[in-house]
Write an enzyme that holds these catalytic residues in place. Sequence first.
Site, PDB file in Angstrom:
ATOM      1  N   ASP A  53     -13.407  52.243-103.672  1.00  0.00           N
ATOM      2  CA  ASP A  53     -13.744  50.841-103.834  1.00  0.00           C
ATOM      3  C   ASP A  53     -14.561  50.323-102.639  1.00  0.00           C
ATOM      4  O   ASP A  53     -14.630  50.958-101.590  1.00  0.00           O
ATOM      5  CB  ASP A  53     -12.448  50.038-104.010  1.00  0.00           C
ATOM      6  CG  ASP A  53     -12.637  48.887-104.973  1.00  0.00           C
ATOM      7  OD1 ASP A  53     -13.228  49.101-106.051  1.00  0.00           O
ATOM      8  OD2 ASP A  53     -12.201  47.770-104.658  1.00  0.00           O
ATOM      9  N   ASP A  64     -13.915  56.400-108.227  1.00  0.00           N
ATOM     10  CA  ASP A  64     -14.784  55.928-107.144  1.00  0.00           C
ATOM     11  C   ASP A  64     -13.935  55.408-106.001  1.00  0.00           C
ATOM     12  O   ASP A  64     -12.753  55.108-106.174  1.00  0.00           O
ATOM     13  CB  ASP A  64     -15.689  54.788-107.639  1.00  0.00           C
ATOM     14  CG  ASP A  64     -14.852  53.644-108.217  1.00  0.00           C
ATOM     15  OD1 ASP A  64     -14.563  53.687-109.418  1.00  0.00           O
ATOM     16  OD2 ASP A  64     -14.445  52.741-107.451  1.00  0.00           O
TER      17      ASP A  64
END
Length: 258
Positions: free
Chosen positions: A200, A198
Site C-alpha cells: 500500500d 501490492d
Amino acid sequence: MLGVIGGSGFYSFFGDDARRVQCDTPYGAPSAPITIGTVGGHEVAFLPRHGEGHEYSAHTVPYRANMWALRALGVRRILAPCAVGSLTPDLPPGAVVVPDQLVDRTRDRADTYFDDGGVHVEFADPYCPTLRTVVTGLPDVVDGGTMVVIQGPRFSTRAESQWFAAAGFRLVNMTGYPESVLARELEMCYAAVALVTDLDAGVDVGSGVKVVDVFAEFQKNIEPFKALVHQAIEQIDEERTCTHCLPHEGIQLPFELP
Ligand SMILES: [Zn+2]
C-alpha cells in the site's frame, strides 16, 4: 455444504460438471447465480463476489443477498478468498494471509439483518477459529494480522495508509466487511483468505498502488491461489464441529434464519 465467495479473479471454480442455481432473497438477487459442485468430497457452493462480469464494485456488492442466498442453499461454512494490499514489507505481493482481526472503515453499507428486534451479535473474534486452523495449516500460509476494510473504490492515500500501518494493521481490503458480520448473524462459519497483490501507498518501499500492477500481480498468483483454496477445502472436516460461530443460542430472533 461449504461456500466459497470468490473475489477478483475467481469467476469460476469448478469443472463442467457443476450446476448453476438462480437465487432470490428478501434482499434481492445475489451477485450472480450460485454454482454447486464437488471438491475434495465436499459439496461446495461458489459465488463470484463481484458478479460474473465484475459488474459490482466493492461498495455495491449485494452482501446481504449473497450471504442469505448461500445460507438458504444449506451453506454453513464459508471460505472467502480476497485480494488485499499489504501495509508491511513483511507481507510482499504473492503472500497468502489468514487475517485474525478486522477493522471496519466502510460506510453506508447495509451490514445487518437485524433492523428490528434489538439483536446484537458477538463479533470480538470475527473469523471462525476452526476454518482458520485448517487454512493456516497449509504450507506457506501466514497466520494472523488485522485487515482494515476501506470503503473504496479508491485506494488509500499515503497518510491513510501510514495511519493504518502505525495502528498495527497489516492488510487493507474493500470487501471483508460486511460479509464477515453477515455470516456471523446467519450463524455461518467464515474465514477470509487474503492474497497480497501490492504494497500500500504508505509502506516505505511501496510507491503507491497502481491499478495495472495490482491486476498483473493478481494474474500471476491467481491459479496457485485457487489451488490453495481447493487444498484447504480438502482438509475441512466433513461435519461442522465449531460452536464459536453460533451467537444466537437461547436468543429469540425476529425472524427464522433461512
Ligand atoms: Zn465457526
